[in-house]
Design a protein around this motif. Structure first.
Motif, mmCIF file in Angstrom:
data_model
loop_
_atom_site.group_PDB
_atom_site.id
_atom_site.type_symbol
_atom_site.label_atom_id
_atom_site.label_comp_id
_atom_site.label_asym_id
_atom_site.label_seq_id
_atom_site.Cartn_x
_atom_site.Cartn_y
_atom_site.Cartn_z
ATOM 1 N N VAL A 175 0.855 -1.187 0.000
ATOM 2 C CA VAL A 175 0.000 0.000 0.000
ATOM 3 C C VAL A 175 0.890 1.235 0.000
ATOM 4 C CG1 VAL A 175 -1.923 -1.112 1.235
ATOM 5 C CG2 VAL A 175 -0.154 0.117 2.523
ATOM 6 N N ALA A 176 0.332 2.336 -0.454
ATOM 7 C CA ALA A 176 1.015 3.634 -0.412
ATOM 8 C C ALA A 176 -0.033 4.687 -0.097
ATOM 9 C CB ALA A 176 1.711 3.924 -1.732
ATOM 10 N N HIS A 177 0.397 5.821 0.406
ATOM 11 C CA HIS A 177 -0.573 6.863 0.716
ATOM 12 C C HIS A 177 -0.018 8.243 0.390
ATOM 13 C CE1 HIS A 177 1.824 8.045 4.221
ATOM 14 N NE2 HIS A 177 0.986 9.065 4.411
ATOM 15 N N THR A 178 -0.910 9.195 0.225
ATOM 16 C CA THR A 178 -0.564 10.616 0.156
ATOM 17 C C THR A 178 -1.568 11.379 1.006
ATOM 18 O OG1 THR A 178 -1.950 11.072 -1.803
ATOM 19 C CG2 THR A 178 0.348 10.426 -2.208
ATOM 20 N N VAL A 179 -1.131 12.490 1.547
ATOM 21 C CA VAL A 179 -2.028 13.403 2.260
ATOM 22 C C VAL A 179 -2.546 14.420 1.246
ATOM 23 C CG1 VAL A 179 -2.172 15.182 4.050
ATOM 24 C CG2 VAL A 179 -0.856 13.095 4.463
ATOM 25 N N VAL A 180 -3.825 14.695 1.289
ATOM 26 C CA VAL A 180 -4.411 15.599 0.303
ATOM 27 C C VAL A 180 -3.718 16.957 0.314
ATOM 28 C CG1 VAL A 180 -6.178 16.543 1.855
ATOM 29 C CG2 VAL A 180 -6.587 16.481 -0.619
ATOM 30 N N GLY A 228 -0.064 -0.391 9.822
ATOM 31 C CA GLY A 228 -0.824 -1.293 8.973
ATOM 32 C C GLY A 228 0.066 -2.178 8.126
ATOM 33 N N LYS A 229 1.120 -1.618 7.575
ATOM 34 C CA LYS A 229 2.063 -2.408 6.782
ATOM 35 C C LYS A 229 2.733 -3.483 7.642
ATOM 36 C CE LYS A 229 3.369 1.074 3.319
ATOM 37 N NZ LYS A 229 4.497 1.883 2.785
ATOM 38 N N LYS A 230 3.146 -3.089 8.834
ATOM 39 C CA LYS A 230 3.833 -4.032 9.727
ATOM 40 C C LYS A 230 2.902 -5.150 10.162
ATOM 41 C CE LYS A 230 6.471 -4.215 14.060
ATOM 42 N NZ LYS A 230 7.021 -3.409 15.192
ATOM 43 N N LYS A 231 1.643 -4.798 10.398
ATOM 44 C CA LYS A 231 0.699 -5.764 10.942
ATOM 45 C C LYS A 231 0.135 -6.698 9.876
ATOM 46 C CE LYS A 231 -3.226 -5.989 14.134
ATOM 47 N NZ LYS A 231 -4.175 -5.201 14.964
ATOM 48 N N TYR A 232 -0.097 -6.149 8.668
ATOM 49 C CA TYR A 232 -0.824 -6.919 7.660
ATOM 50 C C TYR A 232 -0.034 -7.242 6.385
ATOM 51 C CZ TYR A 232 -4.752 -5.365 10.549
ATOM 52 O OH TYR A 232 -5.591 -5.112 11.597
ATOM 53 N N LEU A 233 1.102 -6.577 6.153
ATOM 54 C CA LEU A 233 1.800 -6.761 4.882
ATOM 55 C C LEU A 233 3.265 -7.148 5.035
ATOM 56 C CD1 LEU A 233 0.278 -3.710 2.961
ATOM 57 C CD2 LEU A 233 -0.182 -6.124 2.501
ATOM 58 N N THR A 234 3.637 -7.600 6.208
ATOM 59 C CA THR A 234 5.024 -8.003 6.423
ATOM 60 C C THR A 234 5.418 -9.122 5.452
ATOM 61 O OG1 THR A 234 4.951 -7.412 8.757
ATOM 62 C CG2 THR A 234 6.655 -8.956 8.083
ATOM 63 N N GLY A 235 6.562 -8.949 4.818
ATOM 64 C CA GLY A 235 7.046 -9.964 3.880
ATOM 65 C C GLY A 235 6.525 -9.820 2.472
ATOM 66 N N ARG A 236 5.680 -8.829 2.233
ATOM 67 C CA ARG A 236 5.150 -8.602 0.888
ATOM 68 C C ARG A 236 5.755 -7.330 0.295
ATOM 69 N NH1 ARG A 236 -1.423 -9.566 1.300
ATOM 70 N NH2 ARG A 236 -1.409 -10.852 3.193
ATOM 71 N N GLY A 237 5.676 -7.212 -1.019
ATOM 72 C CA GLY A 237 6.174 -6.009 -1.674
ATOM 73 C C GLY A 237 6.001 -6.106 -3.178
#
Length: 355
Positions: A258-263, A326-335
């Protein structure tokens, strides 16, 4: 405008800053020259063919993660009120408001121009991202299929390809995407910045539903096509509380990052967004606008590279920390994988196979 414009994000026209003069029609004249019940300005979308000399554009912004972009359409009927690309419509002679949604410029020669670029001796095979400016799968693509024709060119040359979209229409081209995935030459970015259909309708009136976008993430992932979900933009007090639920949901559906930007409300977008907020969510408008400004040093816009996409201050840090958690909790090991351009280079120059 006392009545909202149905099906549009922007709720007003804005003057093109490159024009010295602006035509203004008096209401009494409009009442005189239009018949009873007739609108003086149509809300229908116009499709206008343009004939650019080139199609692939170099991206010079250092904080945008792409080197080259390609846009089969200029202007976007999706109507996302916050869209940074609205300002670019002024270069074509239109306004950033409802003009951006009503006047869609189409490039029928895009596939031919694209192939000309790929055939150049100087071209090195760096990834080309479709929709760097406006969505390549906006509604008119269903009929014109310009994006599909471009993807056929990319598959033919086995060229690294990125796609950014918020439309489930991408699933129509699953056959091409699956073939590209065999050569590790495709990566898809699906924009999902809310799980609330009510919020989606307000912010992005003509995009695919959230249910359809989640299904798109799931199907693409099942077919071996890497998917990054863009939580963009995050808007304080509007969708900022949804960051963790979004990451959890898309991770369950197979997204690898996932990636994000602030408006940030650059150029004319600040005027349009404030007008939209006061008309559609008046009871929350001041709070949202004030918190956006807190992320950008007291302004609605921030043009400082590196800071403009993430913001600064307490609110921006809270958003960033939520994404990291969120990345640490749900996406560890993915990329997302590094796309392979060796197939393209070998097709372009058979002597490359010797190395």
């Amino acid at each position: 405008m006392s009545q909202p414009i149905k099906g549009r994000g922007a709720q007003r026209k804005v003057h093109n800053r490159f024009f010295e003069l602006e035509h203004e029609f008096r209401a009494d004249f409009l009442n005189y020259c239009t018949q009873e019940g007739e609108e003086h300005e149509s809300n229908q979308t116009r499709y206008i063919e343009v004939f650019p000399k080139t199609f692939v554009n170099k991206v010079v912004s250092p904080d945008v993660r792409m080197e080259f972009s390609a846009n089969p359409y200029q202007g976007c009927e999706h109507g996302c009120v916050y869209c940074y690309a609205r300002n670019s419509h002024e270069y074509w002679g239109y306004g950033a408001g409802v003009d951006f949604e009503r006047n869609i410029l189409i490039k029928r020669d895009a596939p031919k121009l694209l192939e000309q670029t790929l055939q150049k001796k100087s071209w090195k095979g760096n990834t080309i991202v479709f929709s760097g400016n406006t969505d390549c799968y906006q509604p008119v693509e269903r009929k014109l299929k310009i994006t599909r024709a471009c993807l056929e060119v990319m598959l033919k040359w086995k060229h690294p390809t990125g796609i950014i979209t918020k439309n489930s229409l991408i699933l129509r081209d699953l056959d091409i995407l699956m073939e590209m995935a065999k050569f590790n030459t495709i990566a898809v970015n699906v924009s999902i910045n809310t799980l609330s259909e009510k919020t989606r309708r307000l912010l992005e009136p003509r995009t695919a539903s959230i249910k359809q976008r989640l299904k798109t993430v799931e199907i693409l992932s099942e077919k071996g096509i890497p998917v990054n979900v863009m939580i963009a933009p995050v808007i304080p007090s509007l969708n900022s509380h949804e960051v963790l639920p979004i990451i959890k949901k898309v991770s369950q559906l197979g997204a690898v990052s996932v990636a994000h930007t602030v408006v940030r409300l650059n150029g004319q977008i600040a005027l349009l967004f404030e007008d939209w907020a006061r008309k559609t969510i008046p009871h929350r408008a001041d709070r949202i606008l004030n918190q956006i400004a807190q992320c950008h040093g007291g302004n609605l816009n921030d043009s400082n590279w590196g800071r403009r996409m993430r913001g600064e201050g307490t609110i921006a840090k809270q958003i960033s920390d939520s994404v990291k958690l969120g990345k640490k909790k749900y996406l560890t090991g993915r990329g997302m994988p590094q796309l392979d351009k060796t197939h393209y280079l070998q097709l372009k120059d058979p002597q490359m196979r010797l190395f």
